[in-house]
Write a protein that holds these residues in place. Structure first.
Motif, PDB file in Angstrom:
ATOM      1  N   THR A   1       0.916   5.687   0.943  1.00  0.00           N
ATOM      2  CA  THR A   1       0.374   6.767   0.110  1.00  0.00           C
ATOM      3  C   THR A   1      -1.045   7.099   0.576  1.00  0.00           C
ATOM      4  O   THR A   1      -1.654   6.327   1.320  1.00  0.00           O
TER       5      THR A   1
ATOM      6  N   SER B   1      -3.629   6.711  -0.995  1.00  0.00           N
ATOM      7  CA  SER B   1      -4.513   5.625  -1.437  1.00  0.00           C
ATOM      8  C   SER B   1      -4.252   4.325  -0.665  1.00  0.00           C
ATOM      9  O   SER B   1      -4.717   3.260  -1.050  1.00  0.00           O
TER      10      SER B   1
ATOM     11  N   GLU C   1      -1.481   2.624  -0.253  1.00  0.00           N
ATOM     12  CA  GLU C   1      -0.516   1.712  -0.868  1.00  0.00           C
ATOM     13  C   GLU C   1       0.825   1.839  -0.147  1.00  0.00           C
ATOM     14  O   GLU C   1       1.292   2.948   0.125  1.00  0.00           O
TER      15      GLU C   1
ATOM     16  N   VAL D   1       4.701   1.877  -0.138  1.00  0.00           N
ATOM     17  CA  VAL D   1       5.719   2.163  -1.149  1.00  0.00           C
ATOM     18  C   VAL D   1       7.074   2.388  -0.481  1.00  0.00           C
ATOM     19  O   VAL D   1       7.153   2.721   0.699  1.00  0.00           O
TER      20      VAL D   1
ATOM     21  N   VAL E   1       9.975   4.672   0.254  1.00  0.00           N
ATOM     22  CA  VAL E   1      10.188   6.121   0.248  1.00  0.00           C
ATOM     23  C   VAL E   1      11.673   6.477   0.270  1.00  0.00           C
ATOM     24  O   VAL E   1      12.050   7.569  -0.145  1.00  0.00           O
TER      25      VAL E   1
ATOM     26  N   ARG F   1      11.749   8.846  -2.802  1.00  0.00           N
ATOM     27  CA  ARG F   1      10.534   9.003  -3.603  1.00  0.00           C
ATOM     28  C   ARG F   1      10.111  10.470  -3.586  1.00  0.00           C
ATOM     29  O   ARG F   1       9.698  10.987  -2.551  1.00  0.00           O
TER      30      ARG F   1
ATOM     31  N   ASN G   1       7.925  13.833  -4.012  1.00  0.00           N
ATOM     32  CA  ASN G   1       6.519  14.054  -3.701  1.00  0.00           C
ATOM     33  C   ASN G   1       6.096  15.400  -4.288  1.00  0.00           C
ATOM     34  O   ASN G   1       5.917  16.371  -3.564  1.00  0.00           O
TER      35      ASN G   1
END
Length: 194
Positions: free
Chosen positions: A51, A53, A55, A57, A59, A73, A75
């Motif tokens: 991400t 940030s 992180e 994750v 997807v 995921r 967006n």
């Protein structure tokens, strides 16, 4: 004779099980995790992204045995140019965008194969080239075209690379139906800093 055959059958069974254990193994990298069977992806695999940030994750989750997307995921709002009827296209919000199996990390295997055209290097041309192509309802990429151009051979090179991407696409979806949608792929040409 009976006593000799039974231990031999057990031996064959054990050897067969050992061969299966050697053939199947879990593969985990920074971008993916799942089971390989004789170097073929089987079962549900998880694909990862990063991400803004920083992180890590999940997807995508994709079942390679059934060839079905299990999870993706979202967006934000996903608006794509989609086919509304034969020959008719409109920008619409989709429930699922066209996805490359494995996500951006898997797609990068192909997009990082750009070869900087000599003419563009000599003219110090750099920047993004955007290629659009249709991912049809069966997951095939067709109708490649240049949407954003910088010239000097870069457009042709970006088209060449986009056409090398295998047909490992999951079509866009609106409601329960797959729809043909245009995917935009941006490839950036950057000169090395002196």
């Amino acid at each position: 004779m009976k006593n000799t055959i039974l231990p031999y059958c057990w031996l064959l069974l054990l050897v067969g099980m050992a061969g299966t254990a050697d053939a199947q193994k879990v593969r985990t990298t920074k971008w993916e995790s799942g089971l390989l069977d004789h170097r073929t992806k089987v079962g549900v695999w998880e694909y990862y992204g990063i991400t803004p940030s920083k992180e890590k994750v999940v997807v995508q989750r994709y079942d390679h045995s059934t060839k079905q997307l299990v999870y993706f995921r979202p967006n934000g709002e996903m608006r794509y140019r989609t086919q509304t009827s034969p020959g008719q296209w409109a920008h619409r919000v989709v429930d699922r965008p066209p996805l490359f199996i494995g996500g951006d990390a898997a797609l990068a295997v192909y997009t990082t194969q750009l070869q900087y055209p000599q003419l563009a290097q000599e003219r110090r041309i750099q920047g993004p080239v955007t290629i659009g192509f249709v991912v049809d309802t069966l997951g095939h990429a067709t109708s490649h075209r240049v949407l954003r151009s910088i010239g000097s051979g870069c457009d042709q090179e970006a088209l060449r690379v986009a056409r090398t991407i295998p047909d490992e696409w999951i079509p866009a979806q609106i409601g329960p139906a797959a729809v043909a949608a245009e995917y935009e792929l941006t490839l950036t040409f950057r000169l090395a800093q002196p």
